[in-house]
Design a protein around this motif. Structure first.
Motif, PDB file in Angstrom:
ATOM      1  N   GLY A   1      43.033  22.905  35.708  1.00  0.00           N
ATOM      2  CA  GLY A   1      42.356  24.199  35.709  1.00  0.00           C
ATOM      3  C   GLY A   1      42.815  25.147  36.794  1.00  0.00           C
ATOM      4  N   ALA A   2      43.865  24.772  37.516  1.00  0.00           N
ATOM      5  CA  ALA A   2      44.414  25.647  38.565  1.00  0.00           C
ATOM      6  C   ALA A   2      45.681  26.311  38.041  1.00  0.00           C
ATOM      7  CB  ALA A   2      44.726  24.848  39.819  1.00  0.00           C
ATOM      8  N   TYR A   3      45.894  27.554  38.424  1.00  0.00           N
ATOM      9  CA  TYR A   3      47.037  28.312  37.944  1.00  0.00           C
ATOM     10  C   TYR A   3      47.954  28.620  39.123  1.00  0.00           C
ATOM     11  CZ  TYR A   3      44.143  28.999  33.795  1.00  0.00           C
ATOM     12  OH  TYR A   3      43.376  28.786  32.675  1.00  0.00           O
ATOM     13  N   SER A   4      49.106  27.979  39.139  1.00  0.00           N
ATOM     14  CA  SER A   4      50.103  28.204  40.184  1.00  0.00           C
ATOM     15  C   SER A   4      51.457  28.417  39.527  1.00  0.00           C
ATOM     16  CB  SER A   4      50.162  27.017  41.145  1.00  0.00           C
ATOM     17  OG  SER A   4      48.968  26.883  41.872  1.00  0.00           O
ATOM     18  N   PHE A   5      52.220  29.382  40.057  1.00  0.00           N
ATOM     19  CA  PHE A   5      53.493  29.737  39.461  1.00  0.00           C
ATOM     20  C   PHE A   5      54.533  29.950  40.551  1.00  0.00           C
ATOM     21  CE2 PHE A   5      50.003  31.351  36.944  1.00  0.00           C
ATOM     22  CZ  PHE A   5      50.304  30.922  35.656  1.00  0.00           C
ATOM     23  N   ASP A   6      55.741  29.476  40.286  1.00  0.00           N
ATOM     24  CA  ASP A   6      56.884  29.806  41.132  1.00  0.00           C
ATOM     25  C   ASP A   6      57.566  31.048  40.575  1.00  0.00           C
ATOM     26  OD1 ASP A   6      56.564  27.672  42.872  1.00  0.00           O
ATOM     27  OD2 ASP A   6      57.766  26.323  41.638  1.00  0.00           O
ATOM     28  N   LEU A   7      58.019  31.917  41.469  1.00  0.00           N
ATOM     29  CA  LEU A   7      58.672  33.163  41.082  1.00  0.00           C
ATOM     30  C   LEU A   7      60.117  33.165  41.573  1.00  0.00           C
ATOM     31  CD1 LEU A   7      55.867  35.690  42.128  1.00  0.00           C
ATOM     32  CD2 LEU A   7      56.184  34.613  39.899  1.00  0.00           C
ATOM     33  N   ASP A   8      61.006  33.631  40.719  1.00  0.00           N
ATOM     34  CA  ASP A   8      62.415  33.801  41.077  1.00  0.00           C
ATOM     35  C   ASP A   8      62.842  35.160  40.529  1.00  0.00           C
ATOM     36  OD1 ASP A   8      65.041  33.626  41.712  1.00  0.00           O
ATOM     37  OD2 ASP A   8      65.434  31.754  40.654  1.00  0.00           O
ATOM     38  N   VAL A   9      63.096  36.108  41.415  1.00  0.00           N
ATOM     39  CA  VAL A   9      63.247  37.509  41.014  1.00  0.00           C
ATOM     40  C   VAL A   9      64.543  38.094  41.564  1.00  0.00           C
ATOM     41  CG1 VAL A   9      62.119  39.774  40.982  1.00  0.00           C
ATOM     42  CG2 VAL A   9      60.725  37.697  41.180  1.00  0.00           C
ATOM     43  N   GLU A  10      65.181  38.935  40.750  1.00  0.00           N
ATOM     44  CA  GLU A  10      66.279  39.784  41.207  1.00  0.00           C
ATOM     45  C   GLU A  10      65.830  41.237  41.094  1.00  0.00           C
ATOM     46  OE1 GLU A  10      69.789  38.942  39.001  1.00  0.00           O
ATOM     47  OE2 GLU A  10      69.951  36.870  39.697  1.00  0.00           O
ATOM     48  N   ALA A  11      65.845  41.945  42.223  1.00  0.00           N
ATOM     49  CA  ALA A  11      65.372  43.327  42.236  1.00  0.00           C
ATOM     50  C   ALA A  11      66.045  44.079  43.372  1.00  0.00           C
ATOM     51  CB  ALA A  11      63.851  43.371  42.414  1.00  0.00           C
ATOM     52  N   TYR A  12      66.389  45.349  43.117  1.00  0.00           N
ATOM     53  CA  TYR A  12      66.981  46.226  44.133  1.00  0.00           C
ATOM     54  C   TYR A  12      68.175  45.551  44.826  1.00  0.00           C
ATOM     55  CZ  TYR A  12      62.488  48.418  43.280  1.00  0.00           C
ATOM     56  OH  TYR A  12      61.388  48.967  42.663  1.00  0.00           O
ATOM     57  N   LYS A  13      68.984  44.848  44.029  1.00  0.00           N
ATOM     58  CA  LYS A  13      70.191  44.143  44.494  1.00  0.00           C
ATOM     59  C   LYS A  13      69.881  43.040  45.508  1.00  0.00           C
ATOM     60  CE  LYS A  13      73.239  48.078  43.618  1.00  0.00           C
ATOM     61  NZ  LYS A  13      74.271  48.993  44.172  1.00  0.00           N
ATOM     62  N   GLY A  14      68.604  42.605  45.560  1.00  0.00           N
ATOM     63  CA  GLY A  14      68.200  41.515  46.434  1.00  0.00           C
ATOM     64  C   GLY A  14      67.518  40.411  45.650  1.00  0.00           C
ATOM     65  N   ASP A  15      67.005  39.412  46.359  1.00  0.00           N
ATOM     66  CA  ASP A  15      66.382  38.248  45.742  1.00  0.00           C
ATOM     67  C   ASP A  15      64.987  38.030  46.304  1.00  0.00           C
ATOM     68  OD1 ASP A  15      68.782  37.406  44.292  1.00  0.00           O
ATOM     69  OD2 ASP A  15      69.572  36.914  46.266  1.00  0.00           O
ATOM     70  N   ILE A  16      64.087  37.526  45.426  1.00  0.00           N
ATOM     71  CA  ILE A  16      62.733  37.157  45.826  1.00  0.00           C
ATOM     72  C   ILE A  16      62.465  35.740  45.353  1.00  0.00           C
ATOM     73  CG2 ILE A  16      60.274  37.702  45.699  1.00  0.00           C
ATOM     74  CD1 ILE A  16      60.999  40.495  44.803  1.00  0.00           C
TER      75      ILE A  16
END
Length: 295
Positions: free
Chosen positions: A99-114
């Motif tokens: 019942g817990a909601y956890s997510f990993d994020l991997d993002v490319e934005a503004y020529k950088g990484d998150i």
């Protein structure tokens, strides 16, 4: 022999089922429903936020892939508050069963990484997040250019931690550790005949509590000017109207006086306060229209 043939038959059948499932998942994926779900989730953080995406699809083995995602503040016709080239969301499967909601994020934005993690907890789905980003090119960030009077460019990296005790209200807390490299501040109109100022690096520590950002420490190092700053920013719904209450010091270097020889005499004529080569200043007004004053 018969057993081996049977095993191969079941292996082939299993692979066939997996292949058909993957194909159906890609072709029948409910992209619009997922976009509406994400839009509602982002709106719970701030009712003014609107989410749009060029494409949403499944990401094998488990997750979502979002192409050209954008978050707007109110009107989607203006510059996006945040936009991504690509965004991958991976749920923590075992926690979903609890019942817990956890997510990993991997993002490319503004020529950088998150990279980071997003948690939703409790019946109200309160939010907690830890985000690290690297080498954002501020020249690509149109929202900053649209909202603020002067233009800041460079590469931004850092870490942000945020939590919200009551999603959708003014309650929220967090902290940030930001670093700007190869920066430059470009003035809308020349200040003391100076059109821009090179900022070799800026290091900033800040905290957020109840819609107020407290600048714990900001350190500027540059070829022309060093400096420091503390204070607070009272956030408003229109980010450009957020109130500034900042103070700090500036220490011009020899290179600054070499490039702008008239400034030394101008500062003397203004009878500004100076101590060991440092000048004191305040910044008031709003983010959209800041008022800088030498003391």
């Amino acid at each position: 022999m018969a057993s081996e043939t049977k095993n191969k038959k079941w292996l082939g059948y299993t692979l066939y089922v997996v292949l058909v499932t993957v194909v159906l998942l890609y072709f029948l994926f409910p992209a619009q429903a997922v976009e509406d779900f994400l839009d509602n989730g982002i709106s719970r953080i701030n009712p003014e936020f609107v989410f749009e995406a060029e494409k949403i699809g499944p990401w094998i083995p488990a997750g979502l892939q979002i192409t050209a995602g954008k978050i707007y503040l109110g009107n989607p016709s203006g510059a996006a508050v945040f936009k991504t080239d690509s965004l991958y969301i991976r749920p923590h499967i075992l926690k979903l069963f609890k019942g817990a909601y956890s997510f990993d994020l991997d993002v490319e934005a503004y020529k950088g990484d998150i990279n980071g993690t997003l948690h939703f907890t409790g019946e109200e789905k309160n939010i907690a997040s830890e985000i690290a980003f690297r080498d954002f090119v501020l020249a690509e960030y149109d929202f900053l250019t649209e909202k603020f009077k002067h233009r800041l460019i460079g590469r931004l990296s850092g870490e942000i931690v945020y939590s919200n005790e009551s999603v959708g209200t003014a309650g929220g807390s967090g902290k940030a550790d930001l670093r700007l490299s190869d920066g430059q501040l470009q003035f809308q109109a020349p200040v003391f005949n100076i059109s821009s100022l090179d900022l070799q690096s800026i290091k900033l520590e800040a905290e957020l509590s109840r819609r107020e950002i407290t600048i714990i420490k900001a350190q500027l190092e540059g070829p022309e000017v060093n400096g420091s700053m503390t204070g607070s920013i009272q956030l408003q719904k229109d980010i450009g109207l957020s109130q500034l209450n900042l103070k700090g010091t500036l220490e011009p270097q020899a290179e600054f006086y070499k490039n702008h020889p008239e400034i030394r005499e101008l500062l003397k004529a203004m009878k500004t306060r100076v101590k060991r080569g440092e000048y004191f200043f305040t910044v008031t007004g709003t983010l959209g229209d800041p008022k800088f004053k030498l003391l």
